[in-house]
Design an enzyme around this catalytic site. Structure first.
Site, PDB file in Angstrom:
ATOM      1  N   HIS A  72       0.863  -1.202   0.000  1.00  0.00           N
ATOM      2  CA  HIS A  72       0.000   0.000   0.000  1.00  0.00           C
ATOM      3  C   HIS A  72       0.897   1.248   0.000  1.00  0.00           C
ATOM      4  O   HIS A  72       0.712   2.173   0.786  1.00  0.00           O
ATOM      5  CB  HIS A  72      -0.951   0.000   1.196  1.00  0.00           C
ATOM      6  CG  HIS A  72      -1.915  -1.148   1.195  1.00  0.00           C
ATOM      7  ND1 HIS A  72      -3.271  -0.989   1.006  1.00  0.00           N
ATOM      8  CD2 HIS A  72      -1.719  -2.482   1.339  1.00  0.00           C
ATOM      9  CE1 HIS A  72      -3.859  -2.180   1.053  1.00  0.00           C
ATOM     10  NE2 HIS A  72      -2.944  -3.105   1.252  1.00  0.00           N
ATOM     11  N   TYR A 343       3.699  -5.044   9.732  1.00  0.00           N
ATOM     12  CA  TYR A 343       3.559  -3.589   9.613  1.00  0.00           C
ATOM     13  C   TYR A 343       4.650  -2.905  10.444  1.00  0.00           C
ATOM     14  O   TYR A 343       5.213  -1.891  10.049  1.00  0.00           O
ATOM     15  CB  TYR A 343       2.180  -3.111  10.071  1.00  0.00           C
ATOM     16  CG  TYR A 343       1.017  -3.554   9.193  1.00  0.00           C
ATOM     17  CD1 TYR A 343       1.159  -4.592   8.275  1.00  0.00           C
ATOM     18  CD2 TYR A 343      -0.228  -2.947   9.284  1.00  0.00           C
ATOM     19  CE1 TYR A 343       0.099  -5.002   7.484  1.00  0.00           C
ATOM     20  CE2 TYR A 343      -1.296  -3.355   8.490  1.00  0.00           C
ATOM     21  CZ  TYR A 343      -1.126  -4.394   7.598  1.00  0.00           C
ATOM     22  OH  TYR A 343      -2.177  -4.804   6.817  1.00  0.00           O
TER      23      TYR A 343
HETATM   24  C1  HEM Z   1      -0.400 -11.707   6.445  1.00  0.00           C
HETATM   25  C2  HEM Z   1      -1.123 -10.861   5.722  1.00  0.00           C
HETATM   26  C3  HEM Z   1      -0.714  -9.436   5.445  1.00  0.00           C
HETATM   27  C4  HEM Z   1       0.536  -8.877   5.369  1.00  0.00           C
HETATM   28  C5  HEM Z   1       1.887  -9.567   5.550  1.00  0.00           C
HETATM   29  C6  HEM Z   1       0.369  -7.469   5.082  1.00  0.00           C
HETATM   30  C7  HEM Z   1       1.389  -6.556   4.927  1.00  0.00           C
HETATM   31  C8  HEM Z   1       1.251  -5.194   4.853  1.00  0.00           C
HETATM   32  C9  HEM Z   1       2.327  -4.218   4.974  1.00  0.00           C
HETATM   33  C10 HEM Z   1       3.795  -4.554   5.143  1.00  0.00           C
HETATM   34  C11 HEM Z   1       1.785  -2.978   4.893  1.00  0.00           C
HETATM   35  C12 HEM Z   1       2.517  -1.626   5.011  1.00  0.00           C
HETATM   36  C13 HEM Z   1       2.493  -1.226   6.493  1.00  0.00           C
HETATM   37  C14 HEM Z   1       3.272   0.062   6.821  1.00  0.00           C
HETATM   38  O1  HEM Z   1       4.446   0.207   6.444  1.00  0.00           O
HETATM   39  O2  HEM Z   1       2.673   0.952   7.499  1.00  0.00           O
HETATM   40  C15 HEM Z   1       0.361  -3.155   4.716  1.00  0.00           C
HETATM   41  C16 HEM Z   1      -0.526  -2.142   4.585  1.00  0.00           C
HETATM   42  C17 HEM Z   1      -1.886  -2.340   4.593  1.00  0.00           C
HETATM   43  N1  HEM Z   1      -2.581  -3.537   4.698  1.00  0.00           N
HETATM   44 FE1  HEM Z   1      -1.793  -5.349   4.838  1.00  0.00          FE
HETATM   45  N2  HEM Z   1      -0.980  -7.192   4.994  1.00  0.00           N
HETATM   46  C18 HEM Z   1      -1.656  -8.373   5.223  1.00  0.00           C
HETATM   47  C19 HEM Z   1      -3.012  -8.545   5.245  1.00  0.00           C
HETATM   48  C20 HEM Z   1      -3.914  -7.555   5.185  1.00  0.00           C
HETATM   49  C21 HEM Z   1      -5.328  -7.723   5.374  1.00  0.00           C
HETATM   50  C22 HEM Z   1      -6.055  -9.040   5.695  1.00  0.00           C
HETATM   51  C23 HEM Z   1      -5.893  -6.512   5.254  1.00  0.00           C
HETATM   52  C24 HEM Z   1      -7.350  -6.275   5.425  1.00  0.00           C
HETATM   53  C25 HEM Z   1      -8.021  -5.227   5.167  1.00  0.00           C
HETATM   54  C26 HEM Z   1      -4.814  -5.542   5.000  1.00  0.00           C
HETATM   55  C27 HEM Z   1      -4.945  -4.182   4.826  1.00  0.00           C
HETATM   56  C28 HEM Z   1      -3.929  -3.273   4.709  1.00  0.00           C
HETATM   57  C29 HEM Z   1      -4.125  -1.849   4.578  1.00  0.00           C
HETATM   58  C30 HEM Z   1      -5.458  -1.124   4.541  1.00  0.00           C
HETATM   59  C31 HEM Z   1      -2.854  -1.271   4.505  1.00  0.00           C
HETATM   60  C32 HEM Z   1      -2.518   0.200   4.295  1.00  0.00           C
HETATM   61  C33 HEM Z   1      -2.435   0.913   5.598  1.00  0.00           C
HETATM   62  C34 HEM Z   1      -1.941   2.307   5.339  1.00  0.00           C
HETATM   63  O3  HEM Z   1      -2.554   3.018   4.523  1.00  0.00           O
HETATM   64  O4  HEM Z   1      -0.946   2.653   5.957  1.00  0.00           O
HETATM   65  N3  HEM Z   1      -3.629  -6.218   4.964  1.00  0.00           N
HETATM   66  N4  HEM Z   1       0.055  -4.502   4.684  1.00  0.00           N
END
Ligand code: HEM
Length: 354
Positions: A72, A343
């Site tokens: 993201h 995260y």
């Molecule tokens: C094991 C599963 C998942 C992994 C490894 C993962 C990994 C990540 C990582 C590394 C980020 C960036 C975080 C940062 O640097 O602040 C991220 C952002 C995000 N993830 Fe996931 N994610 C997973 C599952 C999910 C699920 C199930 C959702 C459900 C809605 C989700 C929603 C989001 C959202 C909305 C963001 C953006 C947050 C922002 O705008 O800062 N993720 N994810």
């Protein structure tokens, strides 16, 4: 004996004993600490999936983009408030659900994927992450995506999927053989992919519905514990995407349109809790719950403006899904703790980069 010790400068027997015991205790503490670090770092179990390995894989797939989120990566900060309807107060003691309570919200809209400069496309998963600031230093941080189910059930499958879906540099698309092998090994992901493909993609961020996907638990003042999944449902009637929308000149058309719409006035969503019944899967985000589940409209989110990412705003927030107020608790979904850990690793790396 002790006179001899005194004369030779050697410690008496009891002192020597105590010294040895003390050295043994220090040795045990040092060994324990080293083992603790080795365990946490995954050195004792090279095959185990650690947060560092998950983030390494994002970097392997997307390349290096210092200072950006590893997923993201392309986003825009938004701000507004949440006004509670009161319907949540019987299920959850969280203060933000008290009827009429207005809670400030800072958030971030984003596109999934680790490419911060990629052109916007309709098909890319959209997200809305929110940070509710409650009294007594409590917070609720949540991130939701515009897909009705998640693509995988476990962190291990997520890790495999990242590589399976990596675009082949020659074609710009994932290698079909690898993708087929992944779906064969994960039939639950194949089913989820079909549900995701069948969804209606709307014209923009403003008329998108966002799902929490993971289940949580609402904890009432009397201790009642109700499984729940959250959805942000737009007040605006969703319009399906228009053909050729993404062949526009503006490579940031989704973000630019949202920013322009917010300059015209607030955009609203209803925060809806779908209440699970016993037997509904709470540890499998690939599975939808039956369509007849009771829902509660918890209140209205009004987004009133947007700001480009910069130091000190949403850029520097970790939307960790386990930052929860009293009254909302995690479910047994294994993705929640994996997300929290990944995260944090992503945040730590990007915070240390220019
Ligand atoms: C094991 C599963 C998942 C992994 C490894 C993962 C990994 C990540 C990582 C590394 C980020 C960036 C975080 C940062 O640097 O602040 C991220 C952002 C995000 N993830 Fe996931 N994610 C997973 C599952 C999910 C699920 C199930 C959702 C459900 C809605 C989700 C929603 C989001 C959202 C909305 C963001 C953006 C947050 C922002 O705008 O800062 N993720 N994810």
């Amino acid at each position: 004996m002790s006179l001899l010790n005194d004369l030779t400068g050697a410690p008496p027997e009891t002192t020597r004993h105590a010294l040895l015991l003390r050295l043994a205790a220090i040795g045990a503490v040092l060994t324990g600490t080293t083992c603790g670090f080795a365990y946490a770092g995954g050195w004792l179990s090279p095959g185990a999936l650690t947060p560092a390995r998950v983030i390494d894989r994002f970097e392997q797939v997307n390349g290096a983009h210092p200072g950006f989120r590893r997923n993201h990566a392309k986003g825009l900060c938004v701000e507004g408030s949440f006004t509670a309807s009161g319907a949540g107060a019987s299920f959850s003691k969280a203060s933000l659900f008290a009827a009429g309570r207005v809670t400030p919200v800072a958030g971030r809209v984003a596109l999934a994927g680790g490419q911060p400069y990629a052109a916007d496309t309709e098909a890319t998963v959209r997200s809305l992450a929110l940070r509710f600031t409650l009294p007594d230093s409590e917070e609720w941080r949540t991130g939701m995506n515009n897909i009705p189910v998640f693509t995988v059930r476990t962190p291990e499958a997520f890790y495999e999927q990242l590589l399976a879906a990596k675009p082949d540099p020659a074609t710009g698309k994932p290698d079909p053989t690898r993708l087929t092998a992944f779906f064969a090994a994960h039939p639950e992901s194949a089913k989820a992919a079909a549900l995701i493909k069948a969804r209606t993609v709307t014209v923009g961020f403003a008329d998108s519905t966002y799902w929490s996907l993971n289940a949580f638990r609402l904890i009432a003042a009397d201790g009642r514990d109700t499984p729940a999944r959250f959805t942000l449902v737009p007040e605006r009637t969703p319009s399906p995407e228009t053909a050729g929308q993404s062949v526009r000149q503006d490579k940031n058309f989704l973000f630019d349109e949202l920013a322009a719409e917010l300059r015209e006035g607030a955009l609203r969503w209803h925060l809806v809790a779908t209440l699970g019944r016993p037997g509904d899967p709470t540890a499998d985000a690939t599975q939808p719950w039956p369509a007849d589940r009771e829902t509660a409209d918890l209140g209205t989110l009004a987004l009133a403006g947007s700001t480009p990412e910069a130091a000190g705003n949403c850029r520097d927030v970790n939307f960790d899904p386990l930052v929860l107020p009293l009254g909302i608790a995690p479910s047994d979904d294994p993705l929640l703790s994996a997300r929290s850990a990944a995260y944090s690793q992503s945040f730590t790396r990007r915070a240390g980069e220019d």
